[in-house]
Write a protein that holds these residues in place. Structure first.
Motif, mmCIF file in Angstrom:
data_model
loop_
_atom_site.group_PDB
_atom_site.id
_atom_site.type_symbol
_atom_site.label_atom_id
_atom_site.label_comp_id
_atom_site.label_asym_id
_atom_site.label_seq_id
_atom_site.Cartn_x
_atom_site.Cartn_y
_atom_site.Cartn_z
ATOM 1 N N PRO A 233 0.802 -1.234 0.000
ATOM 2 C CA PRO A 233 0.000 0.000 0.000
ATOM 3 C C PRO A 233 0.828 1.274 0.000
ATOM 4 N N GLU A 234 2.027 1.239 0.597
ATOM 5 C CA GLU A 234 2.846 2.454 0.623
ATOM 6 C C GLU A 234 3.298 2.839 -0.790
ATOM 7 N N LYS B 299 -6.889 7.015 5.461
ATOM 8 C CA LYS B 299 -7.118 6.712 6.873
ATOM 9 C C LYS B 299 -7.194 5.216 7.096
ATOM 10 N N ARG B 300 -7.908 4.507 6.216
ATOM 11 C CA ARG B 300 -8.050 3.057 6.346
ATOM 12 C C ARG B 300 -6.703 2.354 6.140
ATOM 13 N N SER B 301 -5.916 2.854 5.166
ATOM 14 C CA SER B 301 -4.614 2.258 4.888
ATOM 15 C C SER B 301 -3.659 2.417 6.064
ATOM 16 N N ARG B 302 -3.627 3.609 6.654
ATOM 17 C CA ARG B 302 -2.720 3.851 7.772
ATOM 18 C C ARG B 302 -3.142 3.080 9.016
ATOM 19 N N LEU B 303 -4.444 2.901 9.190
ATOM 20 C CA LEU B 303 -4.925 2.099 10.304
ATOM 21 C C LEU B 303 -4.502 0.647 10.134
ATOM 22 N N ALA B 304 -4.589 0.136 8.904
ATOM 23 C CA ALA B 304 -4.187 -1.246 8.639
ATOM 24 C C ALA B 304 -2.692 -1.435 8.876
ATOM 25 N N GLN B 305 -1.887 -0.462 8.440
ATOM 26 C CA GLN B 305 -0.447 -0.551 8.644
ATOM 27 C C GLN B 305 -0.095 -0.511 10.137
ATOM 28 N N ARG B 306 -0.819 0.301 10.910
ATOM 29 C CA ARG B 306 -0.576 0.391 12.342
ATOM 30 C C ARG B 306 -0.901 -0.935 13.023
ATOM 31 N N ASN B 307 -1.973 -1.583 12.577
ATOM 32 C CA ASN B 307 -2.355 -2.866 13.152
ATOM 33 C C ASN B 307 -1.320 -3.942 12.861
#
Length: 454
Positions: free
Chosen positions: A308-309, A440-448
């Motif tokens: 995703p990045e 927002k959804r992508s960064r939340l997934a990466q944080r998880n």
């Protein structure tokens, strides 16, 4: 030839973008320049009625083009996703089924349109000499539509199969042949719009032949074979390609309504001015489409590879570049609008003055169009057509129609030329909203993922 040193999984995004950008933009820009050259020759060799006839046929061919683009971009985007996953046989199946689907749709549409040609001319509002000229043009062009559609679809797959330069060369070569034949057919042979149509058709045949060279010597992973033939993938191909269909077909519907409004406001003079605006505008629009096409294989592959990045970085570069092009287009047109308009006609001052005014106002929409086209391409490239469809329908149809009915009443002299700005600005707000949600959804997934690894 394919440049195998580009690895969409590991090569820096800037380098990948450059690899795809130049061929995508160059081919489309050259094509748009020759479309402009085609119209200049028609305007000078046939006259203002020739420009009016072309303007009336734009909605018709925009719809036909939308069919080919829907299959080509939808199928090739799916192929890139499968290649990103390492599923090369699945990509070959998508290619074969896209070609079959194109053949069926294009043949059905062209035969039907030839049969009902007189009814189509009445429907698009053609009358008098303009109707005769439009009939001459459509009658010939429809005979080549199957070849045009197949060439467009193959160019999409060739580009995504690691050979973007061939797609560029084929498009540029076809455009050059088109313009050269225009000169002889219109000015030397006196064939008028029939000559312009034959020039375009012959150029499409040569473009298709050039593209087929990709399958000689194994330049990519795809082969020109019946392997995987069928229509099982057709629903998914059409679903993924639907956003680009909405972009093109909504433009067809909008242009049709535009023509009706312009004829009511100022008659053939306004229609001829709109033809000039559209032929100049296609240069910028094709550039923006080229930027989107450069992003598409990179985004599709890395989405399939779960990176995703890299998807986000590609989108950021594409948006910045596209908006910059839109701003530069405004500056150029504001400085040289009258000179640009005068290229399309011989000593017709009322048409030049009106077209210059229209160009200055119409082009204000392009920075916002840049945001919308690149954003819609991103959603299409990751296999999420719903958001792309909403953006495309709003910017290309809903908001334009609202603007066409409201703005001329509020601003009788300029409102009709400002409706694209009205539409693209509102649609850009929707694009930014969708992008914010995805980020927002992508960064939340990466944080998880980081937390689970910790």
């Amino acid at each position: 030839m394919a440049e195998t040193h580009i690895d969409l999984r590991t090569t820096p995004i800037e380098q990948c973008f450059k690899h795809y950008l130049l061929p995508a933009i160059t081919g489309l820009v050259i094509k748009s320049l020759f479309i402009m050259g085609d119209s200049i020759m028609i305007g000078r060799g046939v006259g203002p009625d020739g420009l009016g006839a072309i303007a009336l046929t734009i909605p018709f061919f925009s719809f036909f083009t939308a069919i080919a683009m829907m299959v080509g971009i939808g199928g090739s985007a799916m192929m890139s996703i499968q290649f990103g996953k390492g599923h090369y046989q699945e990509g070959q199946t998508l290619f074969a089924q896209s070609l079959l689907l194109t053949l069926i749709l294009a043949a059905s549409l062209s035969f039907s349109a030839l049969y009902w040609l007189d009814d189509i001319l009445l429907f698009i509002g053609a009358q008098g000499n303009i109707a005769t000229l439009a009939g001459d043009f459509l009658g010939v062009m429809l005979q080549f539509f199957v070849i045009y559609a197949i060439a467009w679809v193959i160019s999409c797959f060739v580009r995504n199969d690691g050979n973007p330069k061939l797609a560029m060369y084929a498009m540029a070569g076809g455009a050059i042949v088109n313009l050269v034949l225009d000169y002889f057919f219109i000015f030397h042979f006196g064939w008028g719009l029939k000559g312009a149509a034959y020039a375009t058709g012959i150029a499409q045949v040569l473009m298709l032949v050039s593209l087929l060279s990709h399958f000689i010597g194994g330049k990519g992973k795809l082969t020109l074979s019946l392997q995987g033939i069928g229509l099982a993938k057709a629903p998914k191909i059409l679903a993924i390609g639907l956003p680009i269909f909405f972009i093109e077909s909504s433009m067809a519907a909008t242009t049709f309504i535009y023509n009706a409004v312009l004829l009511e406001l100022g008659g053939e003079l306004y229609l001829n001015a709109f033809s000039i605006v559209m032929n100049v505008g296609v240069f910028v629009m094709f550039t923006l489409v080229g930027i989107g096409q450069a992003c598409q294989p990179i985004i599709s592959f890395n989405h399939g590879a779960n990176a995703p990045e890299r998807v986000e970085r590609t989108l950021s570069i594409g948006l910045k570049f596209a908006v910059t092009i839109g701003v530069l287009a405004i500056i150029v047109v504001q400085c040289f609008a009258a000179e640009i308009a005068s290229l399309f006609t011989v000593d017709h001052q009322p048409l030049i003055l009106l077209a210059a005014t229209a160009l200055g106002l119409y082009f204000l929409a392009y920075p916002f169009m840049a945001i919308n086209l690149v954003t819609a391409t991103m959603f299409q490239s990751i296999g999420s057509p719903a958001q792309a469809n909403i953006i495309s329908v709003c910017r290309g149809f809903v908001f334009v129609i609202i603007g066409l009915f409201l703005l001329p009443k509020a601003m009788p002299e300029t409102g009709v030329w400002l409706s694209p700005l009205f539409a693209e600005t509102l649609a850009a707000a929707i694009s930014v909203f969708f992008l914010a949600k995805v980020r927002k959804r992508s960064r939340l997934a990466q944080r998880n993922v980081c937390q689970s690894e910790a």
